[in-house]
Design a protein around this motif. Structure first.
Motif, short mmCIF file in Angstrom:
data_model
loop_
_atom_site.label_atom_id
_atom_site.label_comp_id
_atom_site.label_asym_id
_atom_site.label_seq_id
_atom_site.Cartn_x
_atom_site.Cartn_y
_atom_site.Cartn_z
N LEU A 48 -14.30 -7.95 -4.87
CA LEU A 48 -13.35 -7.16 -4.09
C LEU A 48 -12.64 -7.99 -3.04
O LEU A 48 -13.25 -8.83 -2.38
CB LEU A 48 -14.06 -5.98 -3.42
N LYS A 49 -11.35 -7.74 -2.92
CA LYS A 49 -10.54 -8.41 -1.90
C LYS A 49 -10.22 -7.41 -0.80
O LYS A 49 -10.37 -6.20 -1.00
CB LYS A 49 -9.24 -8.90 -2.55
N PRO A 50 -9.74 -7.89 0.34
CA PRO A 50 -9.38 -6.96 1.41
C PRO A 50 -8.39 -5.92 0.91
O PRO A 50 -7.50 -6.24 0.12
CB PRO A 50 -8.71 -7.85 2.46
N GLY A 51 -8.54 -4.68 1.34
CA GLY A 51 -7.59 -3.63 1.01
C GLY A 51 -7.84 -2.95 -0.32
O GLY A 51 -7.20 -1.95 -0.63
N MET A 52 -8.79 -3.46 -1.11
CA MET A 52 -9.04 -2.82 -2.40
C MET A 52 -9.82 -1.52 -2.20
O MET A 52 -10.59 -1.38 -1.26
CB MET A 52 -9.78 -3.78 -3.34
N VAL A 53 -9.59 -0.61 -3.11
CA VAL A 53 -10.18 0.73 -2.97
C VAL A 53 -11.58 0.73 -3.58
O VAL A 53 -11.77 0.27 -4.70
CB VAL A 53 -9.28 1.75 -3.69
N ILE A 54 -12.55 1.26 -2.82
CA ILE A 54 -13.92 1.34 -3.37
C ILE A 54 -14.23 2.73 -3.90
O ILE A 54 -15.18 2.93 -4.63
CB ILE A 54 -14.99 0.90 -2.35
N VAL A 82 -11.62 -1.51 1.37
CA VAL A 82 -12.27 -2.65 2.02
C VAL A 82 -11.38 -3.03 3.21
O VAL A 82 -10.18 -3.17 3.04
CB VAL A 82 -12.38 -3.84 1.04
N PRO A 83 -11.95 -3.17 4.41
CA PRO A 83 -11.10 -3.49 5.56
C PRO A 83 -10.41 -4.85 5.39
O PRO A 83 -10.93 -5.71 4.67
CB PRO A 83 -12.08 -3.55 6.74
N PRO A 84 -9.26 -5.05 6.06
CA PRO A 84 -8.64 -6.38 6.03
C PRO A 84 -9.67 -7.41 6.49
O PRO A 84 -10.50 -7.11 7.35
CB PRO A 84 -7.51 -6.24 7.06
N ARG A 85 -9.60 -8.59 5.96
CA ARG A 85 -10.48 -9.72 6.32
C ARG A 85 -11.90 -9.62 5.78
O ARG A 85 -12.73 -10.47 6.05
CB ARG A 85 -10.56 -9.91 7.85
N VAL A 86 -12.22 -8.57 5.03
CA VAL A 86 -13.55 -8.48 4.42
C VAL A 86 -13.37 -8.63 2.92
O VAL A 86 -12.43 -8.08 2.35
CB VAL A 86 -14.21 -7.11 4.73
N GLN A 87 -14.23 -9.43 2.28
CA GLN A 87 -14.19 -9.52 0.82
C GLN A 87 -15.52 -10.01 0.28
O GLN A 87 -16.40 -10.37 1.05
CB GLN A 87 -13.06 -10.44 0.37
N PRO A 133 -1.97 -5.78 7.90
CA PRO A 133 -1.40 -6.74 6.94
C PRO A 133 -1.11 -6.09 5.58
O PRO A 133 -1.71 -5.09 5.22
CB PRO A 133 -2.52 -7.77 6.79
N SER A 134 -0.15 -6.68 4.87
CA SER A 134 0.12 -6.24 3.50
C SER A 134 0.31 -7.49 2.67
O SER A 134 0.45 -8.59 3.20
CB SER A 134 1.39 -5.39 3.47
N ALA A 135 0.31 -7.34 1.33
CA ALA A 135 0.47 -8.50 0.46
C ALA A 135 1.90 -9.04 0.57
O ALA A 135 2.11 -10.24 0.66
CB ALA A 135 0.15 -8.12 -0.98
N SER A 136 2.88 -8.13 0.55
CA SER A 136 4.26 -8.58 0.72
C SER A 136 5.14 -7.40 1.11
O SER A 136 4.78 -6.25 0.87
CB SER A 136 4.78 -9.20 -0.58
N ARG A 137 6.26 -7.73 1.71
CA ARG A 137 7.24 -6.68 2.03
C ARG A 137 8.20 -6.58 0.86
O ARG A 137 8.63 -7.60 0.32
CB ARG A 137 8.00 -7.04 3.30
N LEU A 138 8.53 -5.38 0.46
CA LEU A 138 9.40 -5.17 -0.69
C LEU A 138 10.76 -4.66 -0.21
O LEU A 138 10.83 -4.00 0.83
CB LEU A 138 8.78 -4.13 -1.63
N PRO A 139 11.81 -4.96 -0.97
CA PRO A 139 13.11 -4.41 -0.58
C PRO A 139 13.10 -2.89 -0.72
O PRO A 139 12.41 -2.35 -1.57
CB PRO A 139 14.07 -5.04 -1.60
N LEU A 140 13.88 -2.22 0.11
CA LEU A 140 13.92 -0.76 0.04
C LEU A 140 14.76 -0.36 -1.16
O LEU A 140 15.75 -1.02 -1.49
CB LEU A 140 14.52 -0.19 1.33
#
Ligand SMILES: Nc1ncnc2c1ncn2[C@@H]1O[C@H](COP(=O)(O)OP(=O)(O)OP(=O)(O)O)[C@@H](O)[C@H]1O
Ligand SMILES: [Mg+2]
Length: 590
Positions: free
Chosen positions: A128-134, A149-154, A198-205
């Motif tokens: 599991l990486k940060p932000g993944m749903v358990i 999973v909280p940010p920075r935990v994996q 944090p997010s993985a990336s910002r996407l265009p609207l």
């Protein structure tokens, strides 16, 4: 725990010494009552603290306790439906006569004893990486809460609980990282409010945040993940508009921040809001809403931080892959809190007494809007809508001006429209949306001529402004037929399309399909009438079309999905214009 000693108290601002080891923005507990405060300046051994609770009775010499952590929100199931103050203390009883929580009372933001039915979706051995749903929890009837999973935990899943009922102390799963360190993951996590999640990336609207308000969706659209401001003088409809948006806009989750309104006014919001019915589910709107309340009689520092508390909650639901909309009413009251705190800090004032960092602070709110790919790989948006109440309705004041730098959609409320009871009083002259390119793409999927038809209506409205000026000088009858048609058409657009009554059963919400149909019918009527007049028809002939009345009332008489009624009216208007054309041809050939 390190302690300091209070040396000076100035309203919500407290200075303490022996604080050399405290960090900037660290939370401290001030005085015997242990009032919540945040360190906002450290000079040598003296720390300046802004206190989020009423400081009367506090004395120099009392202790200050350091906590070693920044001001944070508690995130997890149970947020929805709750009313909080600016530092996320639940205010369950505020509506009953404004019974605020006592000072120094540490009420947990979420009830850790409450049991939730948890459905895990991971198994032992999963990476599991940060932000993944358990797993998931049905937080309310309409919202599935994804436990992440909280940010920075994996790490690798070492254990995970079976489906069942668990409380806030439960270790739902345990992760082990490469170094062998084990971290339990439960329902709850903390996040420092002044920092964007944090997010993985910002996407265009790419999509409009549909609202059901025609003047917004068709003329001044907001994109999902965009930022908008609603500036308007006293009583022009800021609160009504924001509530209509909260009710109807296509966001799964609503965070509503009531900032610094007078106590009784806020009580009204708090009483009314829980009674609002979500039109889509027929259930309480609170099932997908979090309310943050700061009345003007609550400490100003808590008002200052409330918008960051709110946006942190919004980002948390974004990270689950939801569309979230956050409304702040009004950011002017928030800016006044900033000004008061800055004054007490004896900082050098900039424009109209506001601190020079006002724009930075506004930016750190509005710039947390956006469409992102979440750490967990989903897509989520936070759309921000801030009301601004400029004194005297003068948009040149600092808060409105600085706000325009961070938003791309401006819904200017107009005093004259409000006085004329033209609601929503969103001015088509002073409003703008820079999201038009993105949203046009979206509408064009349904109708390739969307932009052209919108332009027909917009051009009439713009021409009308200058024609009105001339008409005032020479009288409308002196204008040529084609210009009188423009004035006539502008009236129809205003009555039939722009005005929308929030209290009308049918018209309170206009579906995209109906908006499209209405706009196309009006654009057709206008272009066809323009042609007829060019060929020698009179405006009176056009005015005499019997179905014009029905066109003026279509917003409330034709339901959102009544295709038969739409087609029938459309055919009658087309036929009427055709028959004028035939008569005109007959005349010409004589
Ligand atoms: N869309 C609407 N439909 C019908 N009535 C409206 C609408 N918008 C505003 N009004 C009317 O205008 C009144 C004032 O609106 P509202 O309280 O939203 O203004 P405001 O700008 O928030 O005022 P304040 O400056 O006091 O916060 C409402 O009570 C209502 O009667
Ligand atoms: Mg208001």
């Amino acid at each position: 725990m390190k302690t300091g000693i209070i040396i000076r108290i100035n309203g919500p601002i407290v200075e303490a010494r022996q604080m050399e080891e405290v960090g900037m923005l660290e939370v401290v507990e001030v005085g015997e009552l242990r009032l919540i405060g945040e360190v906002i300046r450290v000079r040598g051994e003296v720390a300046t603290i802004q206190v989020y609770e009423e400081t009367s009775g506090l004395r120099p010499g009392e202790p200050v306790y350091c906590t070693g952590r920044p001001l944070s929100v508690c995130l997890g199931p149970g947020l929805l439906g709750t009313i909080y103050d600016g530092i996320q203390r639940p205010l369950a009883r505020i509506a009953e006569g404004g019974a605020f929580i006592g000072r120094g009372v540490k009420k947990p933001a979420l009830d850790l004893e409450r049991k939730w039915s948890f459905q895990p979706i991971v198994k032992v051995g999963d990476e599991l990486k940060p932000g993944m749903v358990i797993g998931g929890v049905q937080e309310t009837e309409s919202v599935l809460h994804r436990v992440m999973v909280p940010p920075r935990v994996q790490g690798t899943v070492k254990s995970v609980v079976p489906p069942g009922e668990y409380d806030g102390h439960a270790e739902l799963c345990v992760l082990e990282d490469v170094a062998g360190k084990r971290t339990p993951v439960g329902f709850y996590q903390y996040w420092p409010v002044r920092q964007g999640r944090p997010s993985a990336s910002r996407l265009p609207l790419a999509q409009p945040l549909l609202t059901g308000l025609r003047v917004v969706d068709t003329f001044f659209p907001l994109a999902k993940g965009g930022a908008a401001a609603i500036p308007g003088g006293f009583g022009t409809g800021k609160t009504m508009t924001q509530q209509a948006l909260a009710k109807w806009c296509e966001a799964k989750i609503i965070v509503y921040i009531g900032c610094g309104e007078r106590g009784n006014e806020m009580t009204e919001v708090l009483r009314e809001f829980p009674e609002l019915i979500d039109p889509r589910s027929g259930r309480s709107l609170m099932e997908r809403t979090i309310l943050i309340a700061n009345t003007s009689n609550m400490p100003v520092a808590a008002r200052e931080v409330s918008i960051y508390t709110g946006i942190s909650l919004a980002e948390y639901y974004r990270d689950m892959g939801y569309d979230v909309a956050i409304m702040a009413d009004s950011t002017s009251r928030w800016a006044e809190a900033l000004r008061e705190l800055s004054g007490r800090l004896e900082e050098m004032p900039a424009d109209e007494g506001f601190p020079a960092y006002l724009p930075d602070r506004l930016a750190s709110f509005y710039e947390r809007s956006g469409r992102v790919q979440t750490l967990g790989g989903a897509e989520g948006t936070v759309s921000v809508i801030g009301a601004v109440s400029p004194p005297g309705g003068d948009f040149s004041e600092p808060v409105t001006q600085h706000t325009t730098r961070f938003i791309r959609c401006f819904w200017a409320l107009d005093r004259d429209l409000a006085n004329a009871r033209h609601y929503p009083a969103i001015s088509w002259r002073n409003s703008y949306s820079e999201y038009l390119p993105e949203t046009t793409q979206w509408w064009r999927q349904y109708d390739l001529t969307w932009k052209e038809n919108r332009d027909v209506l917009m051009n009439v409205l713009q021409e009308e402004v200058s024609l009105q000026r001339i008409a005032k000088l020479v009288g409308p009858d002196a204008l040529p037929e084609s210009q009188r048609l423009t004035l006539f058409a502008a009236e129809i657009i205003k009555n039939a399309f722009l005005q929308q009554n929030s209290f009308d059963e049918v018209d309170m919400y206009c579906s995209p399909k109906k908006q499209l149909w209405m706009m196309n019918l009006l654009a057709f009527f206008i272009t066809r009438s323009q042609e007829l007049i060019k060929n020698g028809c009179t405006l009176n002939e056009i005015r005499a079309i019997p179905d014009l009345d029905r066109m003026n009332r279509m917003k409330s008489e034709i339901k959102n999905d009544d295709v038969a009624a739409m087609t029938s009216l459309e055919q009658r208007v087309h036929a009427a214009l055709d028959s004028i054309a035939r008569e005109q041809l007959a005349r010409a050939s004589k």
